[in-house]
Scaffold this motif. Structure first.
Motif, PDB file in Angstrom:
ATOM      1  N   GLY A 122       0.842  -1.197   0.000  1.00 13.79           N
ATOM      2  CA  GLY A 122       0.000   0.000   0.000  1.00 13.79           C
ATOM      3  C   GLY A 122       0.872   1.240   0.000  1.00 13.79           C
ATOM      4  N   ARG A 123       0.249   2.375   0.323  1.00 12.77           N
ATOM      5  CA  ARG A 123       1.051   3.599   0.291  1.00 12.77           C
ATOM      6  C   ARG A 123       0.592   4.596   1.345  1.00 12.77           C
ATOM      7  N   LEU A 124       1.532   5.459   1.677  1.00 11.61           N
ATOM      8  CA  LEU A 124       1.215   6.629   2.500  1.00 11.61           C
ATOM      9  C   LEU A 124       1.507   7.851   1.638  1.00 11.61           C
ATOM     10  N   ASP A 125       0.730   8.913   1.850  1.00 14.37           N
ATOM     11  CA  ASP A 125       0.990  10.150   1.102  1.00 14.37           C
ATOM     12  C   ASP A 125       2.406  10.646   1.385  1.00 14.37           C
ATOM     13  N   HIS A 126       2.892  11.432   0.468  1.00  9.21           N
ATOM     14  CA  HIS A 126       4.180  12.107   0.570  1.00  9.21           C
ATOM     15  C   HIS A 126       4.356  12.750   1.957  1.00  9.21           C
ATOM     16  N   ALA A 127       3.319  13.451   2.436  1.00 14.05           N
ATOM     17  CA  ALA A 127       3.441  14.203   3.689  1.00 14.05           C
ATOM     18  C   ALA A 127       3.141  13.359   4.924  1.00 14.05           C
ATOM     19  N   THR A 128       2.614  12.160   4.748  1.00 12.84           N
ATOM     20  CA  THR A 128       2.236  11.322   5.896  1.00 12.84           C
ATOM     21  C   THR A 128       3.457  10.603   6.454  1.00 12.84           C
ATOM     22  N   THR A 129       3.505  10.503   7.773  1.00 12.23           N
ATOM     23  CA  THR A 129       4.597   9.771   8.421  1.00 12.23           C
ATOM     24  C   THR A 129       4.047   8.440   8.950  1.00 12.23           C
ATOM     25  N   GLY A 130       4.963   7.590   9.404  1.00 15.91           N
ATOM     26  CA  GLY A 130       4.534   6.424  10.163  1.00 15.91           C
ATOM     27  C   GLY A 130       4.690   5.086   9.482  1.00 15.91           C
ATOM     28  N   LEU A 131       3.852   4.171   9.922  1.00 18.66           N
ATOM     29  CA  LEU A 131       4.054   2.747   9.667  1.00 18.66           C
ATOM     30  C   LEU A 131       3.807   2.339   8.214  1.00 18.66           C
ATOM     31  N   LEU A 132       4.869   1.900   7.594  1.00 15.12           N
ATOM     32  CA  LEU A 132       4.774   1.388   6.225  1.00 15.12           C
ATOM     33  C   LEU A 132       5.446   0.020   6.187  1.00 15.12           C
ATOM     34  N   LEU A 133       4.724  -0.977   5.649  1.00 10.12           N
ATOM     35  CA  LEU A 133       5.297  -2.312   5.529  1.00 10.12           C
ATOM     36  C   LEU A 133       5.957  -2.463   4.171  1.00 10.12           C
ATOM     37  N   LEU A 134       7.085  -3.173   4.154  1.00 13.34           N
ATOM     38  CA  LEU A 134       7.778  -3.487   2.900  1.00 13.34           C
ATOM     39  C   LEU A 134       8.043  -4.982   2.887  1.00 13.34           C
ATOM     40  N   THR A 135       7.862  -5.613   1.751  1.00 17.66           N
ATOM     41  CA  THR A 135       8.048  -7.066   1.684  1.00 17.66           C
ATOM     42  C   THR A 135       8.440  -7.478   0.273  1.00 17.66           C
ATOM     43  N   ASN A 136       8.878  -8.731   0.151  1.00 16.08           N
ATOM     44  CA  ASN A 136       9.016  -9.320  -1.186  1.00 16.08           C
ATOM     45  C   ASN A 136       8.047 -10.497  -1.340  1.00 16.08           C
ATOM     46  N   ASP A 137       7.084 -10.587  -0.415  1.00 16.73           N
ATOM     47  CA  ASP A 137       6.117 -11.684  -0.420  1.00 16.73           C
ATOM     48  C   ASP A 137       4.835 -11.217  -1.131  1.00 16.73           C
ATOM     49  N   GLY A 138       4.714 -11.598  -2.380  1.00 18.65           N
ATOM     50  CA  GLY A 138       3.582 -11.139  -3.188  1.00 18.65           C
ATOM     51  C   GLY A 138       2.249 -11.587  -2.636  1.00 18.65           C
ATOM     52  N   GLU A 139       2.211 -12.787  -2.083  1.00 19.86           N
ATOM     53  CA  GLU A 139       0.948 -13.304  -1.566  1.00 19.86           C
ATOM     54  C   GLU A 139       0.502 -12.500  -0.336  1.00 19.86           C
ATOM     55  N   PHE A 140       1.469 -12.173   0.520  1.00 20.78           N
ATOM     56  CA  PHE A 140       1.181 -11.364   1.709  1.00 20.78           C
ATOM     57  C   PHE A 140       0.659  -9.986   1.283  1.00 20.78           C
ATOM     58  N   ASP A 141       1.302  -9.405   0.291  1.00 19.60           N
ATOM     59  CA  ASP A 141       0.878  -8.090  -0.216  1.00 19.60           C
ATOM     60  C   ASP A 141      -0.568  -8.147  -0.714  1.00 19.60           C
ATOM     61  N   HIS A 142      -0.876  -9.138  -1.528  1.00 24.65           N
ATOM     62  CA  HIS A 142      -2.246  -9.264  -2.047  1.00 24.65           C
ATOM     63  C   HIS A 142      -3.237  -9.431  -0.897  1.00 24.65           C
ATOM     64  N   MET A 143      -2.825 -10.211   0.095  1.00 20.68           N
ATOM     65  CA  MET A 143      -3.711 -10.472   1.232  1.00 20.68           C
ATOM     66  C   MET A 143      -4.002  -9.177   1.996  1.00 20.68           C
ATOM     67  N   MET A 144      -2.964  -8.374   2.225  1.00 21.94           N
ATOM     68  CA  MET A 144      -3.150  -7.136   2.986  1.00 21.94           C
ATOM     69  C   MET A 144      -3.966  -6.115   2.198  1.00 21.94           C
ATOM     70  N   MET A 145      -3.791  -6.107   0.879  1.00 19.61           N
ATOM     71  CA  MET A 145      -4.396  -5.052   0.074  1.00 19.61           C
ATOM     72  C   MET A 145      -5.805  -5.396  -0.391  1.00 19.61           C
ATOM     73  N   HIS A 146      -6.196  -6.650  -0.230  1.00 17.24           N
ATOM     74  CA  HIS A 146      -7.507  -7.019  -0.768  1.00 17.24           C
ATOM     75  C   HIS A 146      -8.609  -6.283  -0.025  1.00 17.24           C
ATOM     76  N   PRO A 147      -9.507  -5.580  -0.740  1.00 15.96           N
ATOM     77  CA  PRO A 147     -10.498  -4.742  -0.054  1.00 15.96           C
ATOM     78  C   PRO A 147     -11.409  -5.513   0.894  1.00 15.96           C
ATOM     79  N   SER A 148     -11.593  -6.813   0.654  1.00 16.31           N
ATOM     80  CA  SER A 148     -12.515  -7.530   1.552  1.00 16.31           C
ATOM     81  C   SER A 148     -11.817  -7.989   2.828  1.00 16.31           C
ATOM     82  N   HIS A 149     -10.520  -7.729   2.941  1.00 15.64           N
ATOM     83  CA  HIS A 149      -9.825  -8.299   4.097  1.00 15.64           C
ATOM     84  C   HIS A 149      -9.816  -7.401   5.329  1.00 15.64           C
TER      85      HIS A 149
END
Ligand code: URA
Length: 262
Positions: A122-149
């Motif tokens: 996902g993303r945070l705006d340019h001006a927003t601070t704080g918690l951002l996750l970074l990964t190389n796990d595509g399945e985890f990314d899809h899971m976190m970003m899926h709107p129904s989750h």
């Protein structure tokens, strides 16, 4: 930059990429970041996927990572052999991409040198601070970003003025934005200052600039915004500009939250 513990987290119960065990083609594609499992099924049915050079159009096919060559639209894809999950406390003025054509600072500068290619969840705006996750796990990314989750994200917004009970009710019940009414959220004034206040908002959806637009819509424009938690993972005392590896328990808790567990 301060770099915290950055050991890769081996959170997978199935040890992806390690065992030479067969797995379903759609799961392999999802782990490789090609699509969600559902999206991967569509790719297979559409004849876009080849295994060892042969087009596969059925969903029962199994492959072995490291042995079989899988290509989508002619490009070979493979899941990472080592999974990384990092948490960055993003400073303001940093763009949530790995490369910015305008040359602005990106989150790539905070990724440890020995890390594989990671991407932001996902993303945070340019001006927003704080918690951002970074990964190389595509399945985890899809899971976190899926709107129904619906993994809840907690934000602290410093705003002009102090929202009253009616403003808070609107934030909780739904605000009409130009892309539709927002889903029910939690909102509360957590700090009053002489010329403003801090509002805590918990969202289960993630539209563009959503917190800023919601607060503007109720008459309290945001001055500064920070994400302090993502599911049960919190930013804690991690300084701005620092990264740390997620613990296995944190990764598993996020997976459970995305699957509707606790
Ligand atoms: N909502 C916003 O308005 N901005 C962010 O960066 C995240 C959520």
């Amino acid at each position: 930059m301060t770099t915290g513990a950055t050991e890769p987290s081996d959170a997978s119960e199935e040890e992806p990429g390690r065992a030479a065990t067969p797995e379903r083609l759609q799961k392999f594609l999802s782990r490789a970041g090609a699509a969600s499992r559902r999206g991967a099924e569509g790719m297979i049915l559409a004849g876009r996927v080849r295994v060892n050079g042969v087009v596969v159009t059925t969903l029962g096919e199994k492959v072995v990572a490291g042995r079989d060559e899988v290509a989508v639209d002619g490009t070979v894809v493979a899941p990472p052999s080592e999974l990384w999950y990092l948490l960055l406390n993003k400073p303001a003025g940093v763009v949530t991409t790995l490369h910015d054509p305008q040359g602005r600072p990106t989150v790539a500068r905070y990724v440890p040198k020995d890390a594989p290619r990671l991407f932001p969840v996902g993303r945070l705006d340019h001006a927003t601070t704080g918690l951002l996750l970074l990964t190389n796990d595509g399945e985890f990314d899809h899971m976190m970003m899926h709107p129904s989750h619906h993994v809840p994200k907690i934000y602290h917004a410093e705003v002009d003025g102090i929202p009253d009970a009616e403003d808070i009710r609107r934030l909780r019940e739904g605000v009409d934005l130009d892309d539709g009414r927002t889903a029910p959220a939690e909102a509360a004034v957590v700090e009053r200052r002489h010329d403003g206040s801090v509002v805590e908002i918990i969202l289960r959806e993630g539209r563009k600039r959503q917190v800023r637009r919601m607060l503007s819509a109720v008459g309290h424009p945001v001055r500064t915004l920070s994400r302090i938690a993502y599911g049960t993972v919190t930013i804690g005392r991690l300084p701005e500009g620092s990264v740390r590896a997620l613990r296995d328990g944190e990764v598993n808790a996020l997976r459970r939250a995305a699957q509707g567990g606790t």
